[in-house]
Design a protein around this motif. Structure first.
Motif, PDB file in Angstrom:
ATOM      1  N   CYS A   1      -9.411   2.848  -5.909  1.00 17.43           N
ATOM      2  CA  CYS A   1      -8.199   2.692  -5.364  1.00 17.43           C
ATOM      3  C   CYS A   1      -7.661   1.109  -5.486  1.00 17.43           C
ATOM      4  O   CYS A   1      -8.178   0.379  -4.815  1.00 17.43           O
ATOM      5  CB  CYS A   1      -7.842   2.958  -3.956  1.00 17.43           C
ATOM      6  SG  CYS A   1      -6.346   2.926  -3.274  1.00 17.43           S
TER       7      CYS A   1
ATOM      8  N   VAL B   1      -5.110  -0.235  -4.322  1.00 17.03           N
ATOM      9  CA  VAL B   1      -4.233  -0.856  -2.839  1.00 17.03           C
ATOM     10  C   VAL B   1      -5.111  -1.028  -1.762  1.00 17.03           C
ATOM     11  O   VAL B   1      -4.930  -1.072  -0.780  1.00 17.03           O
ATOM     12  CB  VAL B   1      -3.174   0.217  -2.836  1.00 17.03           C
ATOM     13  CG1 VAL B   1      -2.262  -0.353  -1.822  1.00 17.03           C
ATOM     14  CG2 VAL B   1      -2.558   0.619  -4.169  1.00 17.03           C
TER      15      VAL B   1
ATOM     16  N   CYS C   1       0.361   3.751  -0.868  1.00 21.32           N
ATOM     17  CA  CYS C   1      -0.124   4.427  -2.274  1.00 21.32           C
ATOM     18  C   CYS C   1       0.845   4.435  -3.350  1.00 21.32           C
ATOM     19  O   CYS C   1       2.217   4.870  -2.811  1.00 21.32           O
ATOM     20  CB  CYS C   1      -0.388   5.824  -1.714  1.00 21.32           C
ATOM     21  SG  CYS C   1      -0.783   6.993  -3.128  1.00 21.32           S
ATOM     22  N   ILE C   2       0.642   3.967  -4.609  1.00 21.33           N
ATOM     23  CA  ILE C   2       1.605   3.800  -5.357  1.00 21.33           C
ATOM     24  C   ILE C   2       1.443   5.103  -6.475  1.00 21.33           C
ATOM     25  O   ILE C   2       1.873   5.444  -7.442  1.00 21.33           O
ATOM     26  CB  ILE C   2       1.307   2.533  -6.342  1.00 21.33           C
ATOM     27  CG1 ILE C   2      -0.074   2.666  -6.902  1.00 21.33           C
ATOM     28  CG2 ILE C   2       1.863   1.415  -5.727  1.00 21.33           C
ATOM     29  CD1 ILE C   2      -0.282   1.353  -7.985  1.00 21.33           C
TER      30      ILE C   2
ATOM     31  N   CYS D   1      -0.950   6.107  -8.394  1.00 22.17           N
ATOM     32  CA  CYS D   1      -1.559   5.718  -9.706  1.00 22.17           C
ATOM     33  C   CYS D   1      -2.670   6.903 -10.205  1.00 22.17           C
ATOM     34  O   CYS D   1      -2.746   6.823 -11.555  1.00 22.17           O
ATOM     35  CB  CYS D   1      -2.206   4.553  -9.562  1.00 22.17           C
ATOM     36  SG  CYS D   1      -3.677   4.694  -8.606  1.00 22.17           S
ATOM     37  N   GLY D   2      -3.060   7.602  -9.391  1.00 22.96           N
ATOM     38  CA  GLY D   2      -3.830   8.659  -9.580  1.00 22.96           C
ATOM     39  C   GLY D   2      -5.413   8.337 -10.005  1.00 22.96           C
ATOM     40  O   GLY D   2      -6.097   8.971 -10.501  1.00 22.96           O
TER      41      GLY D   2
ATOM     42  N   CYS E   1      -7.698   7.592  -7.993  1.00 21.41           N
ATOM     43  CA  CYS E   1      -8.501   8.356  -7.072  1.00 21.41           C
ATOM     44  C   CYS E   1      -8.894   9.844  -7.697  1.00 21.41           C
ATOM     45  O   CYS E   1     -10.009  10.463  -7.828  1.00 21.41           O
ATOM     46  CB  CYS E   1      -7.870   8.495  -5.571  1.00 21.41           C
ATOM     47  SG  CYS E   1      -6.351   9.041  -5.663  1.00 21.41           S
TER      48      CYS E   1
END
Ligand code: SF4
Ligand code: SF4
Length: 543
Positions: free
Chosen positions: A376, A378, A405-406, A408-409, A411
Motif C-alpha cells: 500500500c 498510502v 485510500c486512492i 490504486c489496486g 493490495c
C-alpha cells in the motif's frame, strides 16, 4: 542532482506500453454525432445554453459553468443541436446523464479564437477565462483547473509539479504528447507558474519513457524547469506519491498538496492551458490511447463527445472483444456500453477479452499475510479496512483512514487470496457518503420543522400581545395614560381646559395629576346641581 525520495510499497505490473507508443498521434475523423455530457468534471454540472435545433460553431460554449467548482462545455464541431436529454455516459454506476447531442455539418467552422495577453491580466481574469474555456485536469481526476490555480489567501505556491509519470499499464497518451507537443506543454507550465507565483517547476516522468524525457529536457532548457526521471513503479503517478518522490513532502491525512506548498497538474492539462490562453481554443478534444485486444493500437486526438464505438473501430477490435475498460487496468472501470462518448476524463480505452483479462479465481479467506499492507503506497492496513468494510463497521473504517485510500489496486494485485479489496473499499465509501447525505437531509428537515414551530409560536404570541393591548386600552385608558407620560400630559391638558371652561381654577392646577383634576370637576358638577336645586325651592315663612 536532485535527491529522490521513496513512497511505501508499490507494484510492478506488466507495462504493455510498447503496443500503442510506437506510432505518432493520429487525428480521429469527425464522427456521425457528438454526445457532449454537461458533467465532465468534478463539481457542479454545467448549465445548458442552447436548445434543440440551434446551430452551433466549433468551440462555441454550449454549457455554462454553474458554481465555484464547475467549468464550461463547448461544441466540439460546427453543426446543429439534435437532442438535449439523458444519454449513457462513461461512469462506473452505468447511470445516464444530461447530454447535448450535436449533428456535425462537416464545415468545422470555428468561433472567433482570441489569444489572451495573460501577463497584462489579473490572475482572477485569467482563471475566469480558464473556467469558461472548460479546463479540467486531464490525468483522469477532471478537477476544474481554475480552482487549483487559485492562490486564495496564499502569496504563492512555491513548487509547481507537472505529472508526466503515466504509471498505469497500457496508457501512453501522455508519453506521445510529451514527445510530439512539447512546446505547448512548456508554455502551459509557464502560464501556471505565473498564476501560482511558483519559484520552481518540476516535471516528473517515469524512466520507462526515455524519448519523452529527452524531448522535455530539450524544450525546458531555456525555461529552467527541471525534468526528473523517476523510477518506474506503480503508482508513482499518484499526486501524493509523485510529490513525495520529488520533494520528500507528504500532505497530511485528508489534506491537500497546496497545504505543503505544492500544486500538481498533468502534462496534458498544461498543454490544454496553453491551447486555451495562447490560441483561444476551448477544451474540445484530447489524446486517447486505444489499445488492448485490437489489431492497430494507437493514440488518437479525439473530439470530446465522440462515441466510443466509432473511436475503437479505428483500431480494429478483435472478434473476441467482450467490452472496454476506460482508464488503466488498475484504476479504470468497465464501460456499461460502447455507446457512451469520450469525455475529458477518457485517457485510455482498452478492449478486453477473456484471454487478455481472464476472470480472477474465486476469492479465498484472508490469511493475514500482510502483503497488502506492504504494497500500500498510502501506508494503510488494507486487511483491516477489508474486515471493517465487510462487517459494515464504517466508523472503524473511517478511523483507519479509509478515505486516504486512492483505490490504486496494489493490495488487490498482491493478495494471494484474490480478494477484490478495492471493491469493498468502494462499497464502504459509497455507504458512508449515502449515510452522510441522508443525515444532512434529515438535519435539514429537522431544522426546517423547528423553524416552523418557532414561527408559529412567535405569531401566536404576537397576536395575543396585540389583543391584550387592545383590551387594556379600552378598559383602562387612564392606566395606559399613566404608563405613557406623553399621553398623561395630553390628558391633563384636556382636563385643565375643561376646568377653565367651567370657570373652576384651583390653585396649582398645572401640577395636579389627572385623577385629582377629574375629582375636582365632579365636585364642582355636584355643587352646580345643588345650587340649581336650591334656586328652584319656594319661599318659606321663616325666610
Ligand atoms: S493480502 Fe489478502 S490475504 Fe493477505 S492480509 Fe491482505 S487481504 Fe489478507
Ligand atoms: S487500494 Fe487503497 S488500500 Fe489498497 S493499496 Fe491502494 S491505497 Fe492502499
Amino acid at each position: 542532482m536532485r535527491t529522490l525520495f521513496q513512497f511505501n510499497g508499490g507494484v510492478h505490473p506488466a507495462e504493455h506500453k510498447q503496443e500503442s507508443s510506437t506510432q505518432d498521434i493520429a487525428c480521429a475523423p469527425l464522427p456521425t454525432q457528438l454526445i457532449v455530457p454537461l458533467q465532465q468534471h468534478i463539481g457542479q454540472r454545467a448549465k445548458p445554453l442552447v436548445q434543440v435545433g440551434d446551430s452551433v460553431l466549433k468551440g462555441q460554449m454550449i454549457g455554462q459553468a454553474d458554481g465555484a467548482t464547475s467549468c464550461a462545455v463547448h461544441a466540439p464541431t460546427s453543426g446543429r443541436v439534435s437532442a438535449i436529454g439523458e444519454a449513457p455516459v462513461p461512469h462506473p454506476s452505468g447511470l445516464p446523464d444530461l447530454c447535448i447531442t450535436i449533428t456535425p455539418d462537416g464545415a468545422e467552422q470555428w468561433v472567433e479564437r482570441t489569444p489572451l495577453d495573460y501577463q497584462s491580466m489579473s490572475p482572477t481574469e485569467v482563471r475566469k477565462h480558464l473556467r469558461d474555456f472548460g479546463l479540467a485536469g486531464l490525468g483522469g481526476a477532471v478537477f476544474p483547473s481554475h480552482v487549483k490555480l487559485n492562490l486564495g489567501k496564499l502569496a504563492k505556491v512555491p513548487t509547481l509539479i507537472l505529472n508526466g509519470a503515466e504509471c498505469e499499464p497500457w496508457i501512453t497518451c501522455d508519453d506521445r504528447l510529451m514527445r510530439e507537443r512539447t512546446a505547448d506543454i512548456v508554455a502551459g507550465a509557464k502560464i501556471m507558474q505565473h498564476l501560482l507565483n511558483a519559484d520552481e517547476v518540476l516535471i516528473g516522468i517515469e524512466d520507462n519513457k526515455p524519448q519523452a524525457i529527452a524531448a522535455m529536457r530539450a524544450a525546458c532548457a531555456d525555461a529552467r524547469f527541471e525534468v526528473i526521471a523517476v523510477p518506474t513503479l506503480y503508482p508513482s503517478g499518484g499526486a501524493k506519491q509523485l510529490t513525495k518522490i520529488l520533494t520528500g513532502k507528504e500532505p497530511p491525512s485528508g489534506g491537500r498538496s497546496s497545504d505543503i506548498g505544492v500544486q500538481i497538474f498533468n502534462v496534458a492539462t498544461a498543454y490544454s492551458v496553453a491551447r486555451a490562453v495562447l490560441h483561444g481554443e476551448p477544451l474540445i478534444s484530447r489524446i486517447v490511447t486505444v489499445t488492448g485486444n485490437v489489431d492497430q493500437p494507437r493514440n488518437y486526438e479525439v473530439l470530446l463527445g465522440t462515441p466510443v464505438k466509432e473511436l475503437v473501430a479505428l483500431a480494429s477490435p478483435r472478434n473476441d472483444t467482450q467490452g472496454y475498460i476506460m482508464g488503466g487496468p488498475m484504476m479504470g472501470f468497465t464501460l456499461p456500453s460502447d455507446a457512451v462518448p469520450v469525455t475529458k476524463a477518457s485517457n485510455c480505452l482498452i478492449a478486453s477479452s477473456p484471454k487478455l483479462f481472464p476472470p480472477p479465481p474465486p476469492a479465498l479467506p484472508c490469511i493475514r499475510c500482510t502483503q497488502c499492507a506492504q504494497a500500500c503506497p498510502v501506508n494503510l492496513q488494507p486487511q483491516d479496512l477489508y474486515w471493517f468494510s465487510r462487517g459494515r463497521e464504517f466508523g472503524k473504517a473511517q478511523e483507519y483512514n479509509l478515505f486516504d485510500c486512492i483505490e490504486c489496486g496494489c493490495c488487490d494485485y498482491v493478495c494471494p487470496s484474490h480478494i477484490p479489496l478495492v471493491q469493498y473499499y468502494r462499497f464502504a465509501k459509497g455507504e458512508i457518503w449515502a449515510r452522510e447525505r441522508e443525515k444532512q437531509q434529515a438535519d435539514l428537515a429537522r431544522e426546517r420543522h423547528e423553524f416552523r414551530l418557532q414561527r408559529i409560536e412567535r405569531e401566536k404570541k404576537e397576536r395575543a400581545d396585540k389583543l391584550a393591548a387592545k383590551t387594556q386600552g379600552s378598559k383602562a385608558p387612564s392606566a395606559n395614560a399613566e404608563a405613557d407620560p406623553k399621553k398623561a400630559a395630553i390628558q391633563a391638558a384636556i382636563e385643565r381646559a375643561k376646568l377653565k371652561r367651567a370657570g373652576v381654577m384651583p390653585q396649582n392646577v398645572e401640577n395636579l395629576p389627572v385623577e385629582t383634576l377629574k375629582e375636582i370637576k365632579e365636585i364642582e358638577a355636584r355643587r352646580a346641581q345643588l345650587k340649581q336645586a336650591m334656586e328652584k325651592q319656594p319661599d318659606t315663612p321663616n325666610s
